[in-house]
Write an enzyme that holds these catalytic residues in place. Structure first.
Site, PDB file in Angstrom:
ATOM      1  N   GLY A 297       0.817  -1.193   0.000  1.00 29.22           N
ATOM      2  CA  GLY A 297       0.000   0.000   0.000  1.00 29.22           C
ATOM      3  C   GLY A 297       0.857   1.251   0.000  1.00 29.22           C
ATOM      4  N   CYS A 298       0.239   2.374  -0.361  1.00 24.85           N
ATOM      5  CA  CYS A 298       0.996   3.629  -0.445  1.00 24.85           C
ATOM      6  C   CYS A 298       1.457   4.100   0.926  1.00 24.85           C
ATOM      7  CB  CYS A 298       0.163   4.699  -1.146  1.00 24.85           C
ATOM      8  SG  CYS A 298      -1.514   4.912  -0.487  1.00 24.85           S
ATOM      9  N   TYR A 299       0.554   4.142   1.890  1.00 25.98           N
ATOM     10  CA  TYR A 299       0.959   4.540   3.240  1.00 25.98           C
ATOM     11  C   TYR A 299       2.019   3.593   3.820  1.00 25.98           C
ATOM     12  CZ  TYR A 299      -2.839   8.008   3.971  1.00 25.98           C
ATOM     13  OH  TYR A 299      -3.675   9.095   3.918  1.00 25.98           O
TER      14      TYR A 299
ATOM     15  N   THR B 278       4.231   1.796   2.345  1.00 27.38           N
ATOM     16  CA  THR B 278       5.522   1.994   1.681  1.00 27.38           C
ATOM     17  C   THR B 278       6.274   3.155   2.302  1.00 27.38           C
ATOM     18  OG1 THR B 278       4.756   1.060  -0.426  1.00 27.38           O
ATOM     19  CG2 THR B 278       6.631   2.569  -0.517  1.00 27.38           C
ATOM     20  N   ALA B 279       5.595   4.291   2.458  1.00 26.20           N
ATOM     21  CA  ALA B 279       6.241   5.473   3.040  1.00 26.20           C
ATOM     22  C   ALA B 279       6.682   5.217   4.471  1.00 26.20           C
ATOM     23  CB  ALA B 279       5.289   6.662   2.974  1.00 26.20           C
TER      24      ALA B 279
END
Length: 344
Positions: free
Chosen positions: A147-149, A151-152
């Protein structure tokens, strides 16, 4: 290479098209739909006229079988049921939805409120967090794109947790995303009048990325404690900034924190560490596969603030998916992903 995209009309699909157009190994791009078969893609998105004029095709096992790689950008709850119907051992499948990320199907039901993928595909899939799981990614035919969150968050805090410079207890993560992270289907929460000049916190203590982050921490560090994770929508189109607060272990200095991050990502083509930085913005990674990270130790509280920024549609979705493809097929990881940030 022949590449297919299921869910090409979504924002993630559009980013896959944009990036794959500059990939030197992609010879043919086929776009699939569940409801708009025969419609010319450029008639839906006129910015692609004379670039992608091919028609959308129906999703069939026969059409998929001739492809080298298939990216799946469907909403959660769809791909987990679709993949078993189109699966073949010759094609690499990279799923950008959340259906294959959680290994425990009960956790998926609890957090996503949907039917989980068949157990054999959950266990077959590999979590595609590039930099941290490359050896397993390289051997896989089925990737659960993170997911994007997550990953960060994970790229920024995993080195400090694994290096035992910080405690696993009482981790607090505050993350903010552009509106594109909610997809291209209009909702009340993403309506212009609900988002412009407004910041909104949502899914308080209920976000489906909580178990994904905890599962990855456990996998890569062999230990995990419950985290506090808060998400916000901010009035911009793309980008994520994740700010994590962790207690540092006794005797750890700012120099130790910086040195560990720099060492961890010294050979990584897309993670850029900014030692002891005082500023970080989403614009500095916009349109790219970069993740920029910095941290600052507060000696008064003995806590470190770790900050990372990514483009949610690239490093948080399409870019990392292509990076996974490059790793699996033995290409340079940077192939098709060397864009300069669109700072303004």
């Amino acid at each position: 290479m022949k590449v297919g995209i299921i869910g090409a009309t979504g924002y993630g699909g559009l980013e896959l098209i944009r990036l794959l157009q500059s990939h030197g190994e992609v010879e043919q791009l086929k776009l699939f739909t569940s409801s708009e078969e025969g419609i010319a893609f450029s008639s839906k998105y006129t910015h692609l006229q004379n670039i992608i004029d091919s028609s959308l095709e129906a999703i069939t096992a026969h059409a998929i079988k001739g492809l080298d790689v298939v990216f799946i950008g469907t909403p959660s709850g769809v791909s987990g049921q679709l993949i078993p119907r189109i699966w073949n051992e010759q094609t690499v499948f990279i799923d950008l939805s959340g259906d294959l990320r959680l290994k425990n199907s009960d956790h998926y039901i609890d957090w996503y409120k949907k039917e989980p993928a068949p157990e054999q595909f959950l266990q077959k899939s590999i979590y595609g967090l590039c930099s941290w799981n490359n050896a397993e990614i390289q051997q896989s035919k089925l990737i659960a794109n993170p997911g994007c969150y997550p990953t960060a968050v994970l790229l920024s805090i995993l080195p400090l947790l694994k290096g035992q410079l910080v405690s696993h207890q009482h981790i607090i993560i505050d993350a903010k995303s552009g509106i594109s992270g909610s997809g291209n289907k209009p909702t009340q929460m993403t309506h212009f009048t609900e988002t412009t000049e407004c910041t909104t916190i949502y899914k308080i203590n209920e976000h489906q990325h909580i178990p994904e982050i905890e599962q990855a921490i456990a996998h890569f560090t062999n230990h995990v404690e419950p985290i506090t994770f808060s998400t916000h929508l901010v009035p911009m189109i793309r980008g994520i900034i994740a700010t994590s607060y962790l207690q540092v272990n006794e005797g750890v200095s700012q120099e130790d924190l910086d040195a560990l991050l720099v060492k961890e990502y010294a050979d990584d083509p897309f993670v850029r560490v900014i030692p002891n930085g005082s500023k970080l913005s989403t614009n500095q990674v916009k349109g790219t596969n970069f993740c920029d990270i910095t941290c600052r130790l507060d000696p008064r509280t003995n806590r470190v603030t770790v900050v990372s920024v990514i483009d949610n549609l690239v490093k948080g979705a399409a870019g990392q998916a292509i990076q996974n493809m490059n790793i699996i097929l033995g290409f340079d990881e940077r192939e098709g992903l060397e864009q300069v940030p669109m700072f303004i």
